[in-house]
Design a protein around this motif. Sequence first.
Motif, PDB file in Angstrom:
ATOM      1  N   LEU A 211       0.833  -1.193   0.000  1.00  0.00           N
ATOM      2  CA  LEU A 211       0.000   0.000   0.000  1.00  0.00           C
ATOM      3  C   LEU A 211       0.867   1.242   0.000  1.00  0.00           C
ATOM      4  O   LEU A 211       1.948   1.266   0.605  1.00  0.00           O
ATOM      5  CB  LEU A 211      -0.876   0.043   1.253  1.00  0.00           C
ATOM      6  N   TYR A 212       0.385   2.266  -0.678  1.00  0.00           N
ATOM      7  CA  TYR A 212       0.997   3.586  -0.604  1.00  0.00           C
ATOM      8  C   TYR A 212       0.003   4.479   0.132  1.00  0.00           C
ATOM      9  O   TYR A 212      -0.993   4.920  -0.439  1.00  0.00           O
ATOM     10  CB  TYR A 212       1.322   4.109  -2.001  1.00  0.00           C
ATOM     11  N   ASP A 213       0.271   4.698   1.417  1.00  0.00           N
ATOM     12  CA  ASP A 213      -0.641   5.454   2.267  1.00  0.00           C
ATOM     13  C   ASP A 213      -0.377   6.955   2.150  1.00  0.00           C
ATOM     14  O   ASP A 213       0.772   7.399   2.250  1.00  0.00           O
ATOM     15  CB  ASP A 213      -0.485   5.030   3.728  1.00  0.00           C
ATOM     16  N   HIS A 214      -1.447   7.714   2.004  1.00  0.00           N
ATOM     17  CA  HIS A 214      -1.334   9.167   1.861  1.00  0.00           C
ATOM     18  C   HIS A 214      -0.751   9.794   3.121  1.00  0.00           C
ATOM     19  O   HIS A 214      -1.174   9.493   4.239  1.00  0.00           O
ATOM     20  CB  HIS A 214      -2.706   9.774   1.573  1.00  0.00           C
ATOM     21  N   LEU A 215       0.229  10.679   2.936  1.00  0.00           N
ATOM     22  CA  LEU A 215       0.814  11.430   4.041  1.00  0.00           C
ATOM     23  C   LEU A 215       0.440  12.907   3.973  1.00  0.00           C
ATOM     24  O   LEU A 215      -0.079  13.471   4.927  1.00  0.00           O
ATOM     25  CB  LEU A 215       2.343  11.293   4.034  1.00  0.00           C
ATOM     26  N   SER A 216       0.717  13.546   2.837  1.00  0.00           N
ATOM     27  CA  SER A 216       0.507  14.986   2.709  1.00  0.00           C
ATOM     28  C   SER A 216       0.618  15.379   1.245  1.00  0.00           C
ATOM     29  O   SER A 216       0.947  14.551   0.384  1.00  0.00           O
ATOM     30  CB  SER A 216       1.550  15.755   3.532  1.00  0.00           C
ATOM     31  N   VAL A 217       0.349  16.652   0.964  1.00  0.00           N
ATOM     32  CA  VAL A 217       0.550  17.193  -0.371  1.00  0.00           C
ATOM     33  C   VAL A 217       1.613  18.280  -0.307  1.00  0.00           C
ATOM     34  O   VAL A 217       1.860  18.887   0.733  1.00  0.00           O
ATOM     35  CB  VAL A 217      -0.754  17.759  -0.976  1.00  0.00           C
ATOM     36  N   VAL A 218       2.274  18.505  -1.452  1.00  0.00           N
ATOM     37  CA  VAL A 218       3.318  19.526  -1.564  1.00  0.00           C
ATOM     38  C   VAL A 218       2.919  20.493  -2.669  1.00  0.00           C
ATOM     39  O   VAL A 218       2.544  20.067  -3.766  1.00  0.00           O
ATOM     40  CB  VAL A 218       4.685  18.889  -1.887  1.00  0.00           C
ATOM     41  N   ASP A 219       2.999  21.776  -2.393  1.00  0.00           N
ATOM     42  CA  ASP A 219       2.698  22.794  -3.390  1.00  0.00           C
ATOM     43  C   ASP A 219       3.978  23.179  -4.128  1.00  0.00           C
ATOM     44  O   ASP A 219       5.096  22.904  -3.680  1.00  0.00           O
ATOM     45  CB  ASP A 219       2.090  24.027  -2.708  1.00  0.00           C
ATOM     46  N   TYR A 220       3.804  23.824  -5.269  1.00  0.00           N
ATOM     47  CA  TYR A 220       4.933  24.365  -6.013  1.00  0.00           C
ATOM     48  C   TYR A 220       5.537  25.535  -5.240  1.00  0.00           C
ATOM     49  O   TYR A 220       4.844  26.195  -4.448  1.00  0.00           O
ATOM     50  CB  TYR A 220       4.475  24.837  -7.399  1.00  0.00           C
ATOM     51  N   PRO A 221       6.823  25.838  -5.457  1.00  0.00           N
ATOM     52  CA  PRO A 221       7.395  27.045  -4.856  1.00  0.00           C
ATOM     53  C   PRO A 221       6.694  28.277  -5.420  1.00  0.00           C
ATOM     54  O   PRO A 221       6.560  28.412  -6.636  1.00  0.00           O
ATOM     55  CB  PRO A 221       8.873  26.989  -5.268  1.00  0.00           C
ATOM     56  N   LYS A 222       6.222  29.139  -4.514  1.00  0.00           N
ATOM     57  CA  LYS A 222       5.432  30.291  -4.947  1.00  0.00           C
ATOM     58  C   LYS A 222       5.907  31.568  -4.271  1.00  0.00           C
ATOM     59  O   LYS A 222       6.421  31.546  -3.150  1.00  0.00           O
ATOM     60  CB  LYS A 222       3.941  30.076  -4.621  1.00  0.00           C
ATOM     61  N   GLN A 223       5.714  32.666  -4.983  1.00  0.00           N
ATOM     62  CA  GLN A 223       5.975  33.978  -4.419  1.00  0.00           C
ATOM     63  C   GLN A 223       4.818  34.380  -3.500  1.00  0.00           C
ATOM     64  O   GLN A 223       3.791  33.700  -3.445  1.00  0.00           O
ATOM     65  CB  GLN A 223       6.142  35.003  -5.551  1.00  0.00           C
ATOM     66  N   GLN A 224       4.974  35.494  -2.804  1.00  0.00           N
ATOM     67  CA  GLN A 224       3.945  35.915  -1.866  1.00  0.00           C
ATOM     68  C   GLN A 224       2.612  36.196  -2.557  1.00  0.00           C
ATOM     69  O   GLN A 224       1.550  36.041  -1.955  1.00  0.00           O
ATOM     70  CB  GLN A 224       4.406  37.159  -1.104  1.00  0.00           C
ATOM     71  N   ASN A 225       2.663  36.571  -3.833  1.00  0.00           N
ATOM     72  CA  ASN A 225       1.428  36.833  -4.568  1.00  0.00           C
ATOM     73  C   ASN A 225       0.794  35.559  -5.127  1.00  0.00           C
ATOM     74  O   ASN A 225      -0.210  35.620  -5.839  1.00  0.00           O
ATOM     75  CB  ASN A 225       1.678  37.831  -5.694  1.00  0.00           C
ATOM     76  N   GLY A 226       1.383  34.414  -4.819  1.00  0.00           N
ATOM     77  CA  GLY A 226       0.836  33.140  -5.259  1.00  0.00           C
ATOM     78  C   GLY A 226       1.345  32.648  -6.594  1.00  0.00           C
ATOM     79  O   GLY A 226       0.969  31.561  -7.049  1.00  0.00           O
TER      80      GLY A 226
END
Length: 294
Positions: A211-226
């Motif tokens: 099984l591959y159990d879900h841990l978390s998600v990772v966002d792309y590197p973003k500036q303060q304005n998103g």
Amino acid sequence: MNQINRVAIVGGTHGNEFTGAYLIQKFAQFPNLIARQSFETVTLLANPNAFAAGRRYVEKDLNRCFLQQDLQDPTFNSYEELQAKSIQNTLSSKKDKQVDFILDLHSSTANMGLTIILVNSHPLNLQLAAYLSQISPLVRVYRCSFKSIAENPFVNSLCELGFAIEVGPIAQGLLKAMLFQQTEELVYAVLDYLEQFNQGEISSTNKTLILYDHLSVVDYPKQQNGQIFGMIHPELQDKDYQALNPGDPIFLTFDDKTIIYEGASTVWPIFINEAAYYEKGIAMCLTQRQQINI
């Protein structure tokens, strides 16, 4: 559950995922392909307007519209929210038409291979997932269990039994014959297993399942304005289900700087660079690989 009486095969939950949508059309045209002796099999094109437009959704992601509180809220009346309520009424509200198993067909731009997505750990779901992974080395099993059905926004929240099949990589709005055929074969394998289950022919011997159990998600590197200022590192691209160790490259910024994975332990990322997840702020999902006995 001692008897499966009604199985639903759902496709086109996302309108630009053509594999499932066109399989639904094929099964509707050739119902004998999915007919089994001990249960009824029904098909559903979940989001016909989005499919006709070649878009993931019209107003809102349909596969996030099945929270119980939302389904009961009369103020939720966007196209997809109303569609979710209609699907609930079709698949789970009428006792004589209630389905016992839902198979939801999806495709991904990420290198997901043939992935079974479990939203709970019901013994039959685990046993069936183990069977599918045994008959095909391409099958992997991702578990993103919710604490309760009330917290599950997916189509599969409507039924305790069943799961999604996620196949890829494939571009949105595209058909690939190989993935189409592989998905089709998985559908038949599921139906054949349920037929054997109804006949009492499933072995109760212990089996192992990775099984591959879900841990978390990772966002792309973003500036303060998103705004994004980096992308998946070339060494990680298409490496779904492969180990990512602390210190390994994870992102490459637009000024050619490498960002490394700084977690404390090895993880196994999936849905890497999924096109549909940019709007959700998800660059990948991190999982923990484990082997269990069932």
